[in-house]
Design an enzyme around this catalytic site. Structure first.
Site, PDB file in Angstrom:
ATOM      1  N   CYS A  93       0.832  -1.210   0.000  1.00 52.71           N
ATOM      2  CA  CYS A  93       0.000   0.000   0.000  1.00 52.71           C
ATOM      3  C   CYS A  93       0.866   1.260   0.000  1.00 52.71           C
ATOM      4  O   CYS A  93       0.345   2.379  -0.050  1.00 52.71           O
ATOM      5  CB  CYS A  93      -0.920   0.019   1.208  1.00 52.71           C
ATOM      6  SG  CYS A  93      -1.996  -1.413   1.293  1.00 52.71           S
ATOM      7  N   ASP A 149       2.778   2.351   2.490  1.00 55.33           N
ATOM      8  CA  ASP A 149       2.979   2.947   3.823  1.00 55.33           C
ATOM      9  C   ASP A 149       3.221   1.866   4.858  1.00 55.33           C
ATOM     10  O   ASP A 149       2.389   0.965   4.992  1.00 55.33           O
ATOM     11  CB  ASP A 149       1.707   3.665   4.323  1.00 55.33           C
ATOM     12  CG  ASP A 149       1.358   4.902   3.537  1.00 55.33           C
ATOM     13  OD1 ASP A 149       2.179   5.812   3.510  1.00 55.33           O
ATOM     14  OD2 ASP A 149       0.248   4.929   2.966  1.00 55.33           O
ATOM     15  N   CYS A 194       5.221   8.291   2.195  1.00 55.38           N
ATOM     16  CA  CYS A 194       5.373   9.624   1.632  1.00 55.38           C
ATOM     17  C   CYS A 194       5.676  10.628   2.741  1.00 55.38           C
ATOM     18  O   CYS A 194       5.719  10.274   3.922  1.00 55.38           O
ATOM     19  CB  CYS A 194       4.093  10.015   0.898  1.00 55.38           C
ATOM     20  SG  CYS A 194       2.672  10.165   1.981  1.00 55.38           S
ATOM     21  N   CYS A 217      -2.730   8.722   6.120  1.00 52.35           N
ATOM     22  CA  CYS A 217      -1.444   8.753   6.835  1.00 52.35           C
ATOM     23  C   CYS A 217      -1.679   8.988   8.325  1.00 52.35           C
ATOM     24  O   CYS A 217      -1.020   8.389   9.176  1.00 52.35           O
ATOM     25  CB  CYS A 217      -0.538   9.856   6.291  1.00 52.35           C
ATOM     26  SG  CYS A 217      -0.104   9.644   4.561  1.00 52.35           S
TER      27      CYS A 217
END
Lengths: 136, 406
Positions: free
Chosen positions: A37, A39, A63, A106
């Site tokens: 994914c 992350d 990111c 996130c």
């Protein structure tokens, strides 16, 4: 993509990068997300006898927003009791970092990382006290 | 040559100072020599390009076509739409099957999806691990009702060159039209529509150092390819594309193609050296770097690399002085990485770590050296911060972990 100043600050000067020995009983480790994914966050907490988080460390694959979210929560959990830390909500993280809608996941991951670390710590304590009783 | 004429070129033409542009597959700056040719047509010379043969002719030379076979459009997107839909609509009562490939540009895939909704049959060919289609699979996919094969010449993400000559041969043998999206190929590889049996070919202005807003479509005259016009009007461009053409842009595209054609041999060699310098510089200093797409059948200006254990968008933020693209789609709501890399069988985790470097006409050796330093620095820093890198160093197999997909 335009990042907020706070995201850039955490990305360029991440707080508390690193690892604790995950075998130690006073350490709780949360590993959340998935490489597929894009992350993965590892958040670790060091908890003292009073149940207060006295230190925290993280490592993140992701990111800029993911790195900033995890860096931020290492700062926020320090000095909090486990109960207080468990109350940190992703919306507060997203708001503080001014994350755009596409980056909300996130902050959700960062919240999950705290919960996973606390859970790991509690599970360790439970098994340690169980082992303790057997020995006694 | 162009740099000696315009010493401050990369600073003045491209973006803010200090920014190093390495995204030539996304778009290219208009060459100052092209702009110079265009300028008079904005004011002094306001002739109608339909009555002037020059730009059509310059365009035709670069693909070895006849100038009467060139139609100006607004860009490769329009050319691809026109070629696929225009041919499909004209011949729909005879044949209704179209073959394309999963790694095509979105404008080709979306044109095909639209036709599919309208009752056409589609075959989306898979690609091999190197990004190229398998010729036997293509041959097997062609049936009596196949009308058109649309396969891109050069892929925009990974730069691989499809076997055009062989595809053209199969299509001609089977009596099927062959369209190729050559937006990334014109001026980069030798193209010959006759030798390659290409019936339709799309060209983009802004990918060949020409202006944006202009492109072209080659439509073969012998044997003739017929198509329905998508726009109605004054019947310009042989009735296939009505509307008055933007003369300065047509002149610009013509000049851009002429320059690309003249300089292709020397530029390819120069750019290939820069590509190797970048690849070697990165792989000598970093481990776990993987090339995406065929190592041989690719244009010299493209280098698509996966930097394992470092997420692409996070990496781009660490090299913000470099303009590059990432195959990670962390910003998209789907969170899906590049469909092109996925089609190659690149695992999702590696697809998320990919960066596309595009090297072009104004790239210098100095810029490549700066890029190497910046990328190496950022990858090393982010790997130190990456839990996956830590686990890999500890010898943990990442595949043995039960990841919770989110």
């Amino acid at each position: 993509m335009a990042y907020s100043k706070k995201v850039i600050d955490h990305y360029e000067k991440p707080r508390n990068v690193g690892s604790f020995d995950k075998e130690e009983t006073n350490i709780g480790t949360g590993l959340v997300g998935a490489p597929a994914c894009g992350d993965v966050m590892k958040l670790q907490i060091k908890v003292n006898d009073q149940g207060v988080i006295e230190d925290a460390k993280f490592k993140t694959f992701g990111c800029g927003s993911a790195i900033a979210s995890s860096s931020l929560v290492t700062e926020w959990v320090k000095g909090k009791t486990l109960e207080q830390a468990a109350c940190i909500r992703n919306t507060e993280i997203a708001h503080h970092l001014a994350l755009p809608p596409v980056k909300i996941h996130c902050s959700i991951l960062a919240e999950d990382a705290i919960k996973a670390a606390i859970e790991d710590y509690r599970a360790k304590q439970a098994s340690a006290s169980l082992t303790g009783k057997v020995v006694a | 040559m162009v740099r000696s004429m315009f010493p401050n070129l990369h600073a003045s033409v491209l973006m803010p100072a200090e920014q190093i542009y390495l995204d030539y597959q996304a778009t290219t700056p208009c060459d100052p020599r092209v702009l110079e040719k265009m300028l008079p047509y904005f004011s002094g010379i306001f002739g109608n390009p339909h009555s002037r043969n020059h730009p059509h002719g310059w365009m035709a030379d670069v693909i070895k076509a006849d100038e009467r076979e060139i139609i100006f459009t607004s860009g490769a997107t329009e050319s691809n739409n026109m070629a696929i839909k225009g041919v499909a609509y004209f011949y729909q009562n005879q044949k209704k099957h179209i073959i394309t490939c999963v790694t095509e540009h979105k404008c080709v895939l979306d044109s095909c999806r639209r036709l599919e909704q309208q009752g056409f049959q589609m075959t989306y060919l898979p690609v091999q691990a190197n990004g190229l289609i398998d010729l036997q699979t293509l041959r097997d996919a062609i049936t009596d009702s196949t009308l058109l094969v649309s396969i891109m010449a050069v892929n925009n993400e990974i730069g691989v060159i499809q076997p055009l000559y062989e595809i053209g041969k199969i299509c001609r043998e089977k009596g099927v039209f062959f369209h190729t999206d050559a937006a990334q190929a014109v001026g980069k590889i030798a193209l010959d529509v006759n030798e390659m049996n290409i019936d339709l070919l799309s060209i983009s202005g802004h990918k060949v150092y020409g202006p944006k807003g202009i492109g072209a479509l080659f439509v073969r005259r012998k044997p003739r390819v017929r198509m329905n016009a998508l726009t109605s009007g004054g019947g310009q461009e042989r009735g296939m594309r009505s509307g008055t053409l933007p003369t300065p842009l047509c002149v610009g595209l013509g000049e851009a193609c002429a320059l690309a054609f003249q300089e292709m041999a020397t530029e390819s060699e120069r750019i290939y050296k820069l590509n190797q310098r970048l690849y070697n510089g990165l792989t000598q200093r970093l481990s776990h770097v993987y090339l995406n797409g065929d190592a041989v059948h690719r244009i010299p200006g493209n280098l698509n690399l996966s930097f394992a254990y470092v997420e692409g968008e996070g990496l781009m933020m660490g090299i913000k002085d470099l303009s590059v693209s990432s195959g990670s789609a962390c910003t998209s709501s789907s969170l899906e990485p590049s469909y092109v890399l996925r089609a190659l069988g690149v695992e999702e985790e590696l697809a998320h770590t990919s960066i596309r470097f595009g090297i072009g006409r104004f790239t210098t050796k100095e810029e490549i050296d700066i890029a190497i330093d910046k990328v190496v620095g950022a990858v090393e820093r982010l790997r130190e911060m990456s839990p996956l890198w830590e686990m890999a160093q500890e010898g943990i197999d990442l595949k043995s972990i039960q990841w919770a997909a989110h």
